[in-house]
Design a protein around this motif. Structure first.
Motif, PDB file in Angstrom:
ATOM      1  N   SER A 112       0.833  -1.206   0.000  1.00 27.37           N
ATOM      2  CA  SER A 112       0.000   0.000   0.000  1.00 27.37           C
ATOM      3  C   SER A 112       0.863   1.250   0.000  1.00 27.37           C
ATOM      4  CB  SER A 112      -0.947   0.003   1.199  1.00 27.37           C
ATOM      5  OG  SER A 112      -0.252   0.238   2.424  1.00 27.37           O
ATOM      6  N   VAL A 113       2.009   1.195   0.664  1.00 28.47           N
ATOM      7  CA  VAL A 113       2.936   2.326   0.660  1.00 28.47           C
ATOM      8  C   VAL A 113       3.520   2.517  -0.736  1.00 28.47           C
ATOM      9  CG1 VAL A 113       5.130   3.184   1.570  1.00 28.47           C
ATOM     10  CG2 VAL A 113       3.493   2.091   3.107  1.00 28.47           C
ATOM     11  N   VAL A 114       3.924   1.428  -1.356  1.00 26.93           N
ATOM     12  CA  VAL A 114       4.476   1.494  -2.711  1.00 26.93           C
ATOM     13  C   VAL A 114       3.450   2.084  -3.675  1.00 26.93           C
ATOM     14  CG1 VAL A 114       5.287   0.107  -4.671  1.00 26.93           C
ATOM     15  CG2 VAL A 114       6.104  -0.392  -2.358  1.00 26.93           C
ATOM     16  N   ARG A 115       2.212   1.699  -3.499  1.00 29.42           N
ATOM     17  CA  ARG A 115       1.154   2.223  -4.361  1.00 29.42           C
ATOM     18  C   ARG A 115       1.002   3.741  -4.203  1.00 29.42           C
ATOM     19  NH1 ARG A 115      -1.064   2.567  -9.069  1.00 29.42           N
ATOM     20  NH2 ARG A 115      -3.274   3.074  -9.034  1.00 29.42           N
ATOM     21  N   ARG A 116       1.186   4.238  -3.002  1.00 25.92           N
ATOM     22  CA  ARG A 116       1.095   5.689  -2.798  1.00 25.92           C
ATOM     23  C   ARG A 116       2.219   6.418  -3.532  1.00 25.92           C
ATOM     24  NH1 ARG A 116       0.734   7.118   3.340  1.00 25.92           N
ATOM     25  NH2 ARG A 116       0.350   9.197   2.449  1.00 25.92           N
ATOM     26  N   TYR A 117       3.413   5.836  -3.526  1.00 27.99           N
ATOM     27  CA  TYR A 117       4.504   6.428  -4.305  1.00 27.99           C
ATOM     28  C   TYR A 117       4.149   6.431  -5.795  1.00 27.99           C
ATOM     29  CZ  TYR A 117       7.766   6.287  -0.327  1.00 27.99           C
ATOM     30  OH  TYR A 117       8.394   6.498   0.870  1.00 27.99           O
ATOM     31  N   GLU A 118       3.643   5.311  -6.250  1.00 26.22           N
ATOM     32  CA  GLU A 118       3.297   5.194  -7.672  1.00 26.22           C
ATOM     33  C   GLU A 118       2.227   6.211  -8.054  1.00 26.22           C
ATOM     34  OE1 GLU A 118       1.263   1.833 -10.504  1.00 26.22           O
ATOM     35  OE2 GLU A 118       2.779   1.166  -9.060  1.00 26.22           O
ATOM     36  N   GLN A 119       1.225   6.384  -7.208  1.00 25.73           N
ATOM     37  CA  GLN A 119       0.169   7.352  -7.491  1.00 25.73           C
ATOM     38  C   GLN A 119       0.710   8.775  -7.522  1.00 25.73           C
ATOM     39  OE1 GLN A 119      -2.536   6.209  -4.324  1.00 25.73           O
ATOM     40  NE2 GLN A 119      -3.901   5.196  -5.762  1.00 25.73           N
ATOM     41  N   THR A 120       1.678   9.064  -6.665  1.00 21.76           N
ATOM     42  CA  THR A 120       2.287  10.396  -6.656  1.00 21.76           C
ATOM     43  C   THR A 120       3.030  10.650  -7.960  1.00 21.76           C
ATOM     44  OG1 THR A 120       2.517  10.353  -4.240  1.00 21.76           O
ATOM     45  CG2 THR A 120       3.909  11.908  -5.445  1.00 21.76           C
ATOM     46  N   LEU A 121       3.784   9.671  -8.419  1.00 21.31           N
ATOM     47  CA  LEU A 121       4.501   9.812  -9.695  1.00 21.31           C
ATOM     48  C   LEU A 121       3.516   9.940 -10.856  1.00 21.31           C
ATOM     49  CD1 LEU A 121       7.310   7.115  -9.249  1.00 21.31           C
ATOM     50  CD2 LEU A 121       7.413   9.551  -8.713  1.00 21.31           C
ATOM     51  N   ALA A 122       2.481   9.115 -10.844  1.00 21.86           N
ATOM     52  CA  ALA A 122       1.504   9.160 -11.928  1.00 21.86           C
ATOM     53  C   ALA A 122       0.769  10.500 -11.952  1.00 21.86           C
ATOM     54  CB  ALA A 122       0.498   8.012 -11.782  1.00 21.86           C
ATOM     55  N   GLY A 123       0.479  11.051 -10.787  1.00 21.25           N
ATOM     56  CA  GLY A 123      -0.190  12.342 -10.728  1.00 21.25           C
ATOM     57  C   GLY A 123       0.649  13.440 -11.352  1.00 21.25           C
ATOM     58  N   HIS A 124       1.952  13.400 -11.095  1.00 23.43           N
ATOM     59  CA  HIS A 124       2.843  14.386 -11.705  1.00 23.43           C
ATOM     60  C   HIS A 124       2.857  14.237 -13.220  1.00 23.43           C
ATOM     61  CE1 HIS A 124       6.343  16.986 -12.237  1.00 23.43           C
ATOM     62  NE2 HIS A 124       6.841  16.050 -13.020  1.00 23.43           N
ATOM     63  N   LEU A 125       2.914  13.002 -13.694  1.00 19.44           N
ATOM     64  CA  LEU A 125       2.963  12.768 -15.137  1.00 19.44           C
ATOM     65  C   LEU A 125       1.652  13.152 -15.808  1.00 19.44           C
ATOM     66  CD1 LEU A 125       4.861   9.365 -15.078  1.00 19.44           C
ATOM     67  CD2 LEU A 125       5.762  11.551 -15.888  1.00 19.44           C
ATOM     68  N   ARG A 126       0.537  12.898 -15.157  1.00 18.86           N
ATOM     69  CA  ARG A 126      -0.748  13.302 -15.743  1.00 18.86           C
ATOM     70  C   ARG A 126      -0.835  14.810 -15.911  1.00 18.86           C
ATOM     71  NH1 ARG A 126      -2.888   9.180 -12.475  1.00 18.86           N
ATOM     72  NH2 ARG A 126      -3.354  10.688 -10.826  1.00 18.86           N
ATOM     73  N   SER A 127      -0.221  15.536 -14.974  1.00 23.38           N
ATOM     74  CA  SER A 127      -0.236  16.993 -15.096  1.00 23.38           C
ATOM     75  C   SER A 127       0.585  17.467 -16.290  1.00 23.38           C
ATOM     76  CB  SER A 127       0.305  17.628 -13.807  1.00 23.38           C
ATOM     77  OG  SER A 127       1.715  17.427 -13.676  1.00 23.38           O
ATOM     78  N   ARG A 128       1.475  16.621 -16.809  1.00 17.44           N
ATOM     79  CA  ARG A 128       2.294  16.961 -17.971  1.00 17.44           C
ATOM     80  C   ARG A 128       1.724  16.398 -19.270  1.00 17.44           C
ATOM     81  NH1 ARG A 128       3.620  19.158 -13.912  1.00 17.44           N
ATOM     82  NH2 ARG A 128       5.737  19.797 -13.337  1.00 17.44           N
ATOM     83  N   PHE A 129       1.153  15.179 -19.208  1.00 16.71           N
ATOM     84  CA  PHE A 129       0.678  14.511 -20.409  1.00 16.71           C
ATOM     85  C   PHE A 129      -0.815  14.700 -20.658  1.00 16.71           C
ATOM     86  CE2 PHE A 129       4.120  11.147 -19.392  1.00 16.71           C
ATOM     87  CZ  PHE A 129       5.101  11.961 -19.937  1.00 16.71           C
ATOM     88  N   GLY A 130      -1.541  15.117 -19.630  1.00 14.69           N
ATOM     89  CA  GLY A 130      -2.990  15.201 -19.731  1.00 14.69           C
ATOM     90  C   GLY A 130      -3.635  14.084 -18.943  1.00 14.69           C
ATOM     91  N   ALA A 131      -4.830  14.368 -18.435  1.00 14.69           N
ATOM     92  CA  ALA A 131      -5.501  13.412 -17.548  1.00 14.69           C
ATOM     93  C   ALA A 131      -6.485  12.513 -18.279  1.00 14.69           C
ATOM     94  CB  ALA A 131      -6.225  14.170 -16.436  1.00 14.69           C
ATOM     95  N   ASP A 132      -6.560  12.617 -19.594  1.00 19.95           N
ATOM     96  CA  ASP A 132      -7.514  11.815 -20.360  1.00 19.95           C
ATOM     97  C   ASP A 132      -6.791  10.990 -21.425  1.00 19.95           C
ATOM     98  OD1 ASP A 132      -9.766  12.975 -19.040  1.00 19.95           O
ATOM     99  OD2 ASP A 132      -9.507  14.758 -20.299  1.00 19.95           O
ATOM    100  N   GLY A 133      -7.464   9.927 -21.860  1.00 19.93           N
ATOM    101  CA  GLY A 133      -6.984   9.145 -22.991  1.00 19.93           C
ATOM    102  C   GLY A 133      -5.584   8.602 -22.807  1.00 19.93           C
ATOM    103  N   ASP A 134      -4.792   8.690 -23.887  1.00 17.94           N
ATOM    104  CA  ASP A 134      -3.449   8.131 -23.864  1.00 17.94           C
ATOM    105  C   ASP A 134      -2.530   8.868 -22.904  1.00 17.94           C
ATOM    106  OD1 ASP A 134      -4.175   6.218 -25.638  1.00 17.94           O
ATOM    107  OD2 ASP A 134      -3.094   7.032 -27.358  1.00 17.94           O
ATOM    108  N   GLY A 135      -2.823  10.143 -22.624  1.00 17.88           N
ATOM    109  CA  GLY A 135      -2.001  10.871 -21.657  1.00 17.88           C
ATOM    110  C   GLY A 135      -2.072  10.237 -20.289  1.00 17.88           C
ATOM    111  N   ALA A 136      -3.281   9.917 -19.847  1.00 18.60           N
ATOM    112  CA  ALA A 136      -3.461   9.265 -18.548  1.00 18.60           C
ATOM    113  C   ALA A 136      -2.854   7.872 -18.545  1.00 18.60           C
ATOM    114  CB  ALA A 136      -4.944   9.201 -18.193  1.00 18.60           C
ATOM    115  N   LEU A 137      -3.046   7.143 -19.653  1.00 18.96           N
ATOM    116  CA  LEU A 137      -2.475   5.792 -19.756  1.00 18.96           C
ATOM    117  C   LEU A 137      -0.955   5.842 -19.710  1.00 18.96           C
ATOM    118  CD1 LEU A 137      -2.722   2.756 -20.307  1.00 18.96           C
ATOM    119  CD2 LEU A 137      -2.841   3.293 -22.744  1.00 18.96           C
TER     120      LEU A 137
END
Length: 241
Positions: A112-137
């Motif tokens: 669960s701790v590892v997942r929180r790190y992963e979500q933090t990284l993914a949140g940063h990337l979504r802010s750069r790539f977009g939160a929809d479609g292939d950007g979110a993926l």
């Protein structure tokens, strides 16, 4: 006080075992009351991982100030913050790794701790790539790849008993992630029919937390790959029938 309680708890876990140690035992060893323990830790499990909240906060602050020009490099560097946390106290890190392998509840908590790190990284990337479609993926898959690469190198070092330089294996693994993903999203456009492509258009990542050498599988598949082929490749990778 937080460090005193964590140290007392961990000493008892090693001496008596995690399940046989109570909160009363911990506060008695630390010389404080129960309320002091619960002021810092909601549970015994939290006392095994006293440094992750601080590390997560540091990672979040680092990403907030990161350069927009290289988002994959930024999340790779953010993962190294976690590595340094482990490397700063090798003896404790190795002992915790061994304890976590022995106690299923701690393993679940760690995931669960590892997942929180992963979500933090993914949140940063979504802010750069977009939160929809292939950007979110793309954000989710890159975050999973960074975490998988980091954990692979880290666990090699932990299984060795903390011998050698942990950064070497992690740097090598993260370099592979940057080699694949450290390019503009446009370069990952679908290839023309019949054309070859070194980087698949749409990735599929599968990451897990089982023990042993095959802890994590990260797979990429070209867009349009039949689902039966995807499943076949996953089964082949994890050794299932």
């Amino acid at each position: 006080m937080r460090e005193v309680l964590a140290q007392a708890a961990f000493q008892l876990f090693l001496e008596r075992g995690f399940e046989r140690t109570t909160v009363d035992d911990i506060v008695a060893r630390a010389g404080v009351g129960r309320r002091s323990f619960f002021r810092y830790f909601p549970s015994k499990e939290d006392a095994v991982f006293p440094d992750h909240e601080r590390c997560l906060a540091e990672m979040t602050e680092f990403l907030a100030a990161a350069d927009d020009g290289d988002p994959v490099g930024a999340v790779s560097d953010a993962a190294r913050i976690v590595l340094r946390m482990y490397a700063d106290n090798p003896e404790f890190s190795v002992q915790r790794y061994r304890l976590t392998r022995e106690v299923p509840g701690l393993r679940t908590y760690e995931l669960s701790v590892v997942r929180r790190y992963e979500q933090t990284l993914a949140g940063h990337l979504r802010s750069r790539f977009g939160a929809d479609g292939d950007g979110a993926l793309r954000a989710e898959v890159i975050a999973a790849s960074v975490v998988a690469a980091h954990n692979n190198g880290l666990r090699l070092w932990l299984r060795s008993g903390g011998e050698g330089d942990p950064e070497a294996a992690v740097d090598h693994a993260l370099a592979l992630v940057r080699e694949v993903w450290g390019r503009p999203a446009a370069s990952a456009a679908p290839a023309a029919p019949g054309a070859s492509a070194t980087v698949p258009a749409v990735p599929l990542a599968v990451s897990g937390g089982g023990d042993g050498d095959g802890e994590v599988v990260v797979m990429v598949a070209r867009k349009g790959t039949p689902m039966w082929r995807v499943v076949q490749q996953i089964e082949s990778a994890v050794g299932e029938n």
